[in-house]
Scaffold this motif. Sequence first.
Motif, PDB file in Angstrom:
ATOM      1  N   GLU A   1     -87.652 -31.721 -85.300  1.00  0.00           N
ATOM      2  CA  GLU A   1     -88.461 -31.935 -86.518  1.00  0.00           C
ATOM      3  C   GLU A   1     -89.170 -30.846 -86.803  1.00  0.00           C
ATOM      4  O   GLU A   1     -89.617 -30.400 -87.834  1.00  0.00           O
ATOM      5  CB  GLU A   1     -89.310 -33.028 -85.897  1.00  0.00           C
ATOM      6  CG  GLU A   1     -88.824 -34.232 -85.953  1.00  0.00           C
ATOM      7  CD  GLU A   1     -89.805 -35.596 -85.591  1.00  0.00           C
ATOM      8  OE1 GLU A   1     -90.731 -34.941 -84.888  1.00  0.00           O
ATOM      9  OE2 GLU A   1     -89.149 -36.891 -85.373  1.00  0.00           O
TER      10      GLU A   1
ATOM     11  N   SER B   1     -90.467 -29.601 -99.071  1.00  0.00           N
ATOM     12  CA  SER B   1     -89.891 -30.987 -98.944  1.00  0.00           C
ATOM     13  C   SER B   1     -88.224 -30.630 -98.675  1.00  0.00           C
ATOM     14  O   SER B   1     -87.783 -31.711 -98.113  1.00  0.00           O
ATOM     15  CB  SER B   1     -90.258 -31.791-100.094  1.00  0.00           C
ATOM     16  OG  SER B   1     -89.351 -31.281-101.230  1.00  0.00           O
TER      17      SER B   1
ATOM     18  N   LYS C   1     -84.897 -35.014 -96.442  1.00  0.00           N
ATOM     19  CA  LYS C   1     -85.654 -36.042 -95.927  1.00  0.00           C
ATOM     20  C   LYS C   1     -87.218 -36.195 -95.871  1.00  0.00           C
ATOM     21  O   LYS C   1     -87.411 -35.170 -95.586  1.00  0.00           O
ATOM     22  CB  LYS C   1     -84.956 -36.238 -94.638  1.00  0.00           C
ATOM     23  CG  LYS C   1     -85.231 -37.682 -93.900  1.00  0.00           C
ATOM     24  CD  LYS C   1     -84.611 -37.590 -92.553  1.00  0.00           C
ATOM     25  CE  LYS C   1     -84.907 -39.051 -91.846  1.00  0.00           C
ATOM     26  NZ  LYS C   1     -86.146 -39.816 -91.842  1.00  0.00           N
ATOM     27  N   SER C   2     -87.588 -37.358 -96.024  1.00  0.00           N
ATOM     28  CA  SER C   2     -88.978 -37.525 -96.021  1.00  0.00           C
ATOM     29  C   SER C   2     -89.235 -38.980 -95.667  1.00  0.00           C
ATOM     30  O   SER C   2     -88.856 -39.844 -95.982  1.00  0.00           O
ATOM     31  CB  SER C   2     -89.490 -37.432 -97.588  1.00  0.00           C
ATOM     32  OG  SER C   2     -91.291 -37.791 -97.583  1.00  0.00           O
ATOM     33  N   THR C   3     -90.485 -39.045 -94.888  1.00  0.00           N
ATOM     34  CA  THR C   3     -90.828 -40.415 -94.380  1.00  0.00           C
ATOM     35  C   THR C   3     -91.632 -41.258 -95.075  1.00  0.00           C
ATOM     36  O   THR C   3     -91.806 -42.310 -94.924  1.00  0.00           O
ATOM     37  CB  THR C   3     -92.002 -40.067 -93.075  1.00  0.00           C
ATOM     38  OG1 THR C   3     -92.899 -39.194 -93.331  1.00  0.00           O
ATOM     39  CG2 THR C   3     -91.025 -39.312 -92.001  1.00  0.00           C
ATOM     40  N   SER C   4     -91.844 -40.534 -96.550  1.00  0.00           N
ATOM     41  CA  SER C   4     -92.574 -41.361 -97.426  1.00  0.00           C
ATOM     42  C   SER C   4     -91.588 -41.917 -98.578  1.00  0.00           C
ATOM     43  O   SER C   4     -92.017 -42.650 -99.391  1.00  0.00           O
ATOM     44  CB  SER C   4     -93.509 -40.482 -98.302  1.00  0.00           C
ATOM     45  OG  SER C   4     -92.862 -39.308 -98.863  1.00  0.00           O
ATOM     46  N   ARG C   5     -90.301 -41.771 -98.340  1.00  0.00           N
ATOM     47  CA  ARG C   5     -89.269 -42.427 -99.345  1.00  0.00           C
ATOM     48  C   ARG C   5     -88.076 -42.810 -98.540  1.00  0.00           C
ATOM     49  O   ARG C   5     -87.860 -42.102 -97.630  1.00  0.00           O
ATOM     50  CB  ARG C   5     -89.092 -41.318-100.435  1.00  0.00           C
ATOM     51  CG  ARG C   5     -88.304 -40.163-100.010  1.00  0.00           C
ATOM     52  CD  ARG C   5     -88.146 -39.317-101.311  1.00  0.00           C
ATOM     53  NE  ARG C   5     -87.394 -37.893-100.873  1.00  0.00           N
ATOM     54  CZ  ARG C   5     -87.452 -37.009-101.804  1.00  0.00           C
ATOM     55  NH1 ARG C   5     -87.907 -36.999-102.966  1.00  0.00           N
ATOM     56  NH2 ARG C   5     -86.649 -35.694-101.366  1.00  0.00           N
ATOM     57  N   SER C   6     -87.412 -43.853 -98.956  1.00  0.00           N
ATOM     58  CA  SER C   6     -86.389 -44.441 -98.442  1.00  0.00           C
ATOM     59  C   SER C   6     -85.061 -43.355 -98.892  1.00  0.00           C
ATOM     60  O   SER C   6     -85.111 -42.539 -99.912  1.00  0.00           O
ATOM     61  CB  SER C   6     -86.056 -45.689 -98.915  1.00  0.00           C
ATOM     62  OG  SER C   6     -85.923 -45.748-100.268  1.00  0.00           O
TER      63      SER C   6
ATOM     64  N   THR D   1     -84.294 -40.995-102.184  1.00  0.00           N
ATOM     65  CA  THR D   1     -83.821 -39.768-101.877  1.00  0.00           C
ATOM     66  C   THR D   1     -82.745 -39.553-102.881  1.00  0.00           C
ATOM     67  O   THR D   1     -82.688 -38.439-103.365  1.00  0.00           O
ATOM     68  CB  THR D   1     -83.483 -39.296-100.651  1.00  0.00           C
ATOM     69  OG1 THR D   1     -84.504 -39.806 -99.506  1.00  0.00           O
ATOM     70  CG2 THR D   1     -82.894 -37.997-100.428  1.00  0.00           C
TER      71      THR D   1
ATOM     72  N   SER E   1     -81.038 -36.783 -92.274  1.00  0.00           N
ATOM     73  CA  SER E   1     -81.432 -36.957 -90.829  1.00  0.00           C
ATOM     74  C   SER E   1     -82.095 -35.205 -90.684  1.00  0.00           C
ATOM     75  O   SER E   1     -81.677 -34.493 -91.445  1.00  0.00           O
ATOM     76  CB  SER E   1     -80.514 -37.257 -89.936  1.00  0.00           C
ATOM     77  OG  SER E   1     -80.789 -36.930 -88.677  1.00  0.00           O
TER      78      SER E   1
END
Length: 595
Positions: free
Chosen positions: A228, A258, A294-299, A303, A357
């Motif tokens: 990460e 991002s 990839k972002s934790t705020s969107r599925s 994306t 990922s």
Amino acid sequence: MRSGSGASLTTLGRALGDAVHVVRTVSRRTERRVRRTAIARPLSPGGFLGASMTTWISTSPSLLPRTWWMWTANFGLSQIYGYATGVVAEKVVRRVMDTVGLEVDIAEDRQERARWIGAGALLSISAYSWVRGVLRQREISHLVQAEPKNLATHVVGTVGGVSASLGALAAVRGVIATAHLYRALLRPYLPRRAVGVVSLVLTIATVTVLAERLLRGQVLEQMLERAEAANRLISPDVPRPGSALRSGSPDSLETWQSLGAPGRKIVSSGPTPEIIAAATGEAAIEPIRVYAGKSTSRSLEETVDAVLAELDRTGAWDREVLVLFTGTGTGWLQEWSLSAIEFLSGGNCATASLQYSVYSSAMSFLADRRTPRRAGHLLFDAVRRRLDAMAEQDRPRLFVAGESLGSFGGQAAFRDLQEMLTSVDGAVWTGTPSFTPLWRELAARSRDGAPAIAPILEHGRHVRVVTRPRDLERNYFGGLYEPWQHPRVVYAQHPSDPVAWWRPSLMWEEPAWLRQRVGHDVTPAIRWFPWITFWQLAADMPLSISVTGGHGHAYHEEMVPIWASVLGQDGPDPHTRRRRHLAIVKAIRESNPKA
């Protein structure tokens, strides 16, 4: 109150005294048993012989030259397997001998001589197998055009492997000693039948807690944190693009931060129109590169929508060629493939991908094989629906591509090969893992007599497997294909690519490609052995991308002629075509020195 307190203290003192007495008694009882399972206990003869035999086998060659840590992993895992197998075999033999009443003894006056003969034989065979293994490594280095490793590499790896196997043996004996200790502690308080079950449960719990703390708490979490952190890292050597035709630029809907480290590298690389024109001798325009991180705020679905928004913003639908890439676990894409498309199309193209990922392909494969397939499927379906809504004459030609885990995920967009041929204008899949469903279909439908590393489907009418550029026009053995029709699909698979040929069933099953032992960059001395070959190829994989291009998992220069063929740029004159390809290869190397 005082007398009550005194009585309580007296009772507590007696209880503690009894506990101490029990512990001392148990310690005396178990001392001899624990000593028998301690680290210093002599090695099992059967286990030692089994470990020696697997060590001899582990020196056999695999696909790529070994580093010291590859030797360590190979020796250590092989010896662990051999020792365990030898211990079991010894017990079975002893049980059979006791059953039939067979006993084998060596006369006392000959025992010493027998020991020396046995030790000499083991040392001689071990030395011979080790030297032979080192020489095989030099042969493999020559086949894949790599510099041979020095002798210290093999020596350090051997010492490391022996140390690793001894450490594993000590750990196992520690677990057995722990089980005996639990039994001794529980025996005065539990029925005999319950002692074994409870001690087993406690031992498993102890090992689980230790493994959880060590592996997950230390190793795994650190690996995840590093992955990460690497994805967040903004390198000063990777400049932010200024062109509106790149994601992450000031005009982009996707911020520079991002995109993730792989995405930032992808959109900041690539040739300019001037470089393309200089290499091809023809006018060129600026290529489009679209990427969503990839972002934790969107599925994942969101994306995909971000990729479509970038395609809309850049006008990618107006280009002649649109290529959808499915990346590896981290979102990485092969620059050779991207640049080849841009040079060959004169920049009149758009490439698009997303990050599903931030972890390596190996971690993604072990932890979540579903997400790569969803990513390839969702992106393709979304773009295909958009194209189907356009007038046919206005659509760009659609191609799909992926490498390694990206090939596995990208092919998930299609139920079978026929659906792929009816859905796209072409595809390039490089280093496809052998467990990929469409590759298995291709292998199953292959013409009889075709090699397992290069199946032949319908005489190469639409699908061709390429182990080297000349396989584009002729099959692996030099036979002619039928005329190549569109759409065209290429599976690029090097014979020495462990990523393409590794699969879990190697533990117990010999694959066809190993039985045939064909491959221009693979030693014919390679053999299959249960368990050992599985780990040999697994150890080959981590560095397979860093070998010389054209071997291992490094697909470089050959991507230019491969994409030229898939795009339909055959050309009537092979010499002119080759000169053009060489000029493009040179330009890619100059514009991307690390490629």
